[in-house]
Enzyme design. Sequence first.
Site, PDB file in Angstrom:
ATOM      1  CB  CYS A 153      -0.902   0.009   1.228  1.00  0.00           C
ATOM      2  SG  CYS A 153      -2.022   1.401   1.160  1.00  0.00           S
ATOM      3  CG  ASP A 285      -6.354   7.415  -2.611  1.00  0.00           C
ATOM      4  OD1 ASP A 285      -5.355   7.707  -1.932  1.00  0.00           O
ATOM      5  OD2 ASP A 285      -7.141   6.500  -2.308  1.00  0.00           O
ATOM      6  CG  ASN A 286      -3.207   5.657  -4.741  1.00  0.00           C
ATOM      7  OD1 ASN A 286      -2.753   5.350  -3.627  1.00  0.00           O
ATOM      8  ND2 ASN A 286      -4.226   5.031  -5.271  1.00  0.00           N
TER       9      ASN A 286
HETATM   10  N1  MTE Z   1      -9.873  -1.985  -5.611  1.00  0.00           N
HETATM   11  C1  MTE Z   1     -11.132  -1.687  -5.292  1.00  0.00           C
HETATM   12  N2  MTE Z   1     -12.107  -2.042  -6.134  1.00  0.00           N
HETATM   13  N3  MTE Z   1     -11.438  -1.024  -4.156  1.00  0.00           N
HETATM   14  C2  MTE Z   1     -10.455  -0.635  -3.265  1.00  0.00           C
HETATM   15  O1  MTE Z   1     -10.769  -0.062  -2.214  1.00  0.00           O
HETATM   16  N4  MTE Z   1      -8.039  -0.523  -2.843  1.00  0.00           N
HETATM   17  C3  MTE Z   1      -6.763  -0.413  -3.528  1.00  0.00           C
HETATM   18  C4  MTE Z   1      -6.488  -1.642  -4.366  1.00  0.00           C
HETATM   19  N5  MTE Z   1      -7.617  -1.984  -5.143  1.00  0.00           N
HETATM   20  C5  MTE Z   1      -9.110  -0.922  -3.612  1.00  0.00           C
HETATM   21  C6  MTE Z   1      -8.870  -1.650  -4.802  1.00  0.00           C
HETATM   22  C7  MTE Z   1      -5.640  -0.213  -2.654  1.00  0.00           C
HETATM   23  S1  MTE Z   1      -5.377   1.387  -2.135  1.00  0.00           S
HETATM   24  C8  MTE Z   1      -4.743  -1.197  -2.374  1.00  0.00           C
HETATM   25  S2  MTE Z   1      -3.350  -0.856  -1.496  1.00  0.00           S
HETATM   26  C9  MTE Z   1      -4.956  -2.575  -2.803  1.00  0.00           C
HETATM   27  O2  MTE Z   1      -6.179  -2.722  -3.488  1.00  0.00           O
HETATM   28  C10 MTE Z   1      -4.981  -3.501  -1.621  1.00  0.00           C
HETATM   29  O3  MTE Z   1      -5.181  -4.813  -1.999  1.00  0.00           O
HETATM   30  P1  MTE Z   1      -5.485  -5.884  -0.862  1.00  0.00           P
HETATM   31  O4  MTE Z   1      -6.585  -5.368  -0.001  1.00  0.00           O
HETATM   32  O5  MTE Z   1      -5.821  -7.155  -1.563  1.00  0.00           O
HETATM   33  O6  MTE Z   1      -4.210  -6.035  -0.082  1.00  0.00           O
END
Ligand code: MTE
Length: 879
Positions: A153, A285-286
């Site tokens: 993350c 974000d990000n």
């Molecule tokens: N995809 C969806 N659809 N919704 C989410 O909230 N979070 C993202 C990503 N993909 C997210 C997502 C983020 S910020 C991260 S760091 C990773 O998924 C985390 O994956 P994990 O929960 O399988 O570790």
Amino acid sequence: MSAIMTEEEHKHLRRVEGDLPPTPPETEDGEASCPDPADYPLPPPTSIPTKVLDPDKKTPDHHVPRDPRLIRLTGVHPFNVEAPLSDLYNEGFLTSPELFYVRNHGAVPEVKDEDIPDWEFTVEGLVENPLKLTLRELLAEYDQITCPITLVCAGNRRKEQNQVRKTKGFSWGAAGVSTALFTGVVMADVLKRAKPTKRARYVCMEGADKLPNGYYGTSVKLNWVMDPERGMMLAHMMNGEMLRPDHGKPLRVVIPGQIGGRSVKWLKKITITDVPSDNWYHIYDNRVLPTSVSPEESANNPAWWRDERYAIYDLSTNSAIAYPAHEEQLCVVGAPENYRVKGYAYGGGGRRVTRVEVSIDKGKTWRLGKIDYAEDRYREAGEHQLFGATLDMTWRESSFCWCFWNIDVPVAELKDAKDILVRAMDESMNVQPRDMYWSVLGMMNNPWYRITISHENDYLRFEHPTQPALMPGGWMERVKNAGGNLMNGYWGEKIDGEDAEQPVKEAATEVGMTKDGLDRPVTIDELRKHDSEKEPWFVVNGEVYDGTPFLNEHPGGAQSIVSAAGMDSSDEFMAIHSETAKAMMKTYHIGSLNEAARAILGEGEVQPDPNAAPRPTFLDPRSWSRATLHSKTTVSWDTRIFTFKLEHEDQILGLPTGQHLMIRLRDPVTREAIIRSYTPISQTCKKGYLDVLVKVYFDTKERKGGKMTKAMDALPIGHFADFKGPIGKFEYLGRGRCTVNGAERFVRQFVMICGGSGITPIYQVFRAIMQDAADKTKCVVLNGNRLVEDILCKEDLDRFAADPGNEQKCKLLYTLTQAPEGWKGLKGRIAGPLLGEHAHRENFKTDALVLICGPEALEKSVHLALKEQGWPDSDVLFF
Ligand code: MTE
């Protein structure tokens, strides 16, 4: 593999798979011995959680079984968690899915096993051949691959940034990283079939999780997806079993070497475009904004967020120490000669970590650690089948996994050291910096990882920089509390010959709300004893206040204080109170919550249990209730009626006439709660729905618009807002009877003065009187606006006034500051002369009450003028 497997089959597969190499033998101290090429790591023993944990039962994730060892970073919901760092490291190179970190922006979509083969996603946009594929087709028609990938993350290690200065993100420790064997399809194979056009540049992805600002989505460049070295895939299995719900069951994107945020879970849609994604989560974000951009600046100037230069993709080089663990103690008497310091490191964009160095003299000298690149063992194993898919990493140059490192440090040397530092470097010589690069979202934090050593008798005690979430502990907190400046380039320690650092003030401009020198810890039990109108205590930002002496004076009525009794009302308090109100808080400050109490309150809100019996009344004064936006009716260019659907068709709102409710939304940029009070215009007896009339204050060249009204306008249909109430000190009981601060009084005549959207609470009372033929109460309404089109609810007001039955009791007056030609109403502001003519005290001698609602300036000037005309304050009420 021709069809998707059920969880049962997956478990079975792991047991019977004949092509699995044996588990690597271990040496006595638990380290893997020198690897045989075929000895690549296999998933650690897993036990699939079967129990839905108690806190989750009342959330939308009530269908997701989870592992209780995970540390929750954002209260109960949404689920954002990391494993304790030692547990994560002890799992080894591969993490079991139940301990794999989770980052969910919202609720986990519920997908039944039997529906998995029919899970559908599309490939559309700039393609010659748009596709609609089911998971069944993806499995049957495409080659399947397996390979190990580390996900990280972007917020990993953010708690350290939050210690320096609060960012907008929640506090990850150093375990926001995990590794698994992912099985699925090469993403490029799917896109090739869709045939991107010449203009195609970006691949936008969207998940099935519906969030306040739309579905989660982001994008990466098309040429990255098409590059085999970048290894981007659509995965349906993790460590040989079907994806678990938290990790994207049944289908997710995996973007190796980049921040986890790009790896979209619960994949529903791929859109090929010529510009980066315009999804809210891609923009806000990000990102790592320049360090000079403060949270306020970033909120005030959205241009920062749209600058693609600050978007982050490849991970930054990073490392952390797992052992010594936080608070580990080493007895130096009879200790072995060496202590083995160990941890993890990773690089970004497929770049390999080429060295890990450790210093025990504050970075003056460095010693080289040993690196175990387990990923190489898969390369060396050659091409073969694993989990019904091809594992072939022989050709690939890039490195997408973390590595583990260790170094033996003589205990005799540790005895003289104050800390242990680690830094990693990748093949492009990207080395972790000494100093933190603080930024508004606190992402990509990667300074040298430092643990301190304190010497207590025969023991060395080790401390990590922080502990995740609200957990106390860590040297950063200790140094900060002692007044050290964490950003002095020396971890907040006093540099020889320098005067002691002064404590860093987080925001010099913040209004002090606490009593100087008051040091009284308050336990959760004490707080809970004060949860009613008898001595109501409430909490704002961890500080405890006694609202008792202010009950009768509170401009919002005693009920608002009573509703907050025994609870944390930081969000509401900070959102709706002025600086003046905040400054008054000192007087009522009685102590600070102790750590245990903070942790309990920090658990966050519990969502209503979806299986609970339907509630007859929607509003609850002590907790937020959620309603979804059902429709938006445009009344004029800037005015809308927002209709929210309550929890069920027969539910009543529960708002007495003349009272208000609070609406809570999240600021789309800052994610802070925005809370404002409103009076709905729907009839109080209306079932199943509520209507709120809102004038949207848009940004203009001269002025910033209204945070709440803009956020409300941006709320998509089907999304929710939170409601709480009733609040307010006035209630109209009918036929002249009303209560003010709980005391009943009789009113024969109302003077209702309002400006702009201040009409809404007035309208509720006015309508109640006009609709009841037996109600003989008289109303003079003075409604001030700029233009005719600014007059809200005009049609309804006019209709009531025109009703012959109301002739005797209603005088409705509009006044405009920019009246059009031929305007028959009044002109000018509501001020002395106008009030003298229509609302003079002389004419309202007995049982009269003035109700005022409008912008602050109007309320103030009207108050002054009324006073001059002999109105006592007891007969004037501000809504
Ligand atoms: N995809 C969806 N659809 N919704 C989410 O909230 N979070 C993202 C990503 N993909 C997210 C997502 C983020 S910020 C991260 S760091 C990773 O998924 C985390 O994956 P994990 O929960 O399988 O570790």
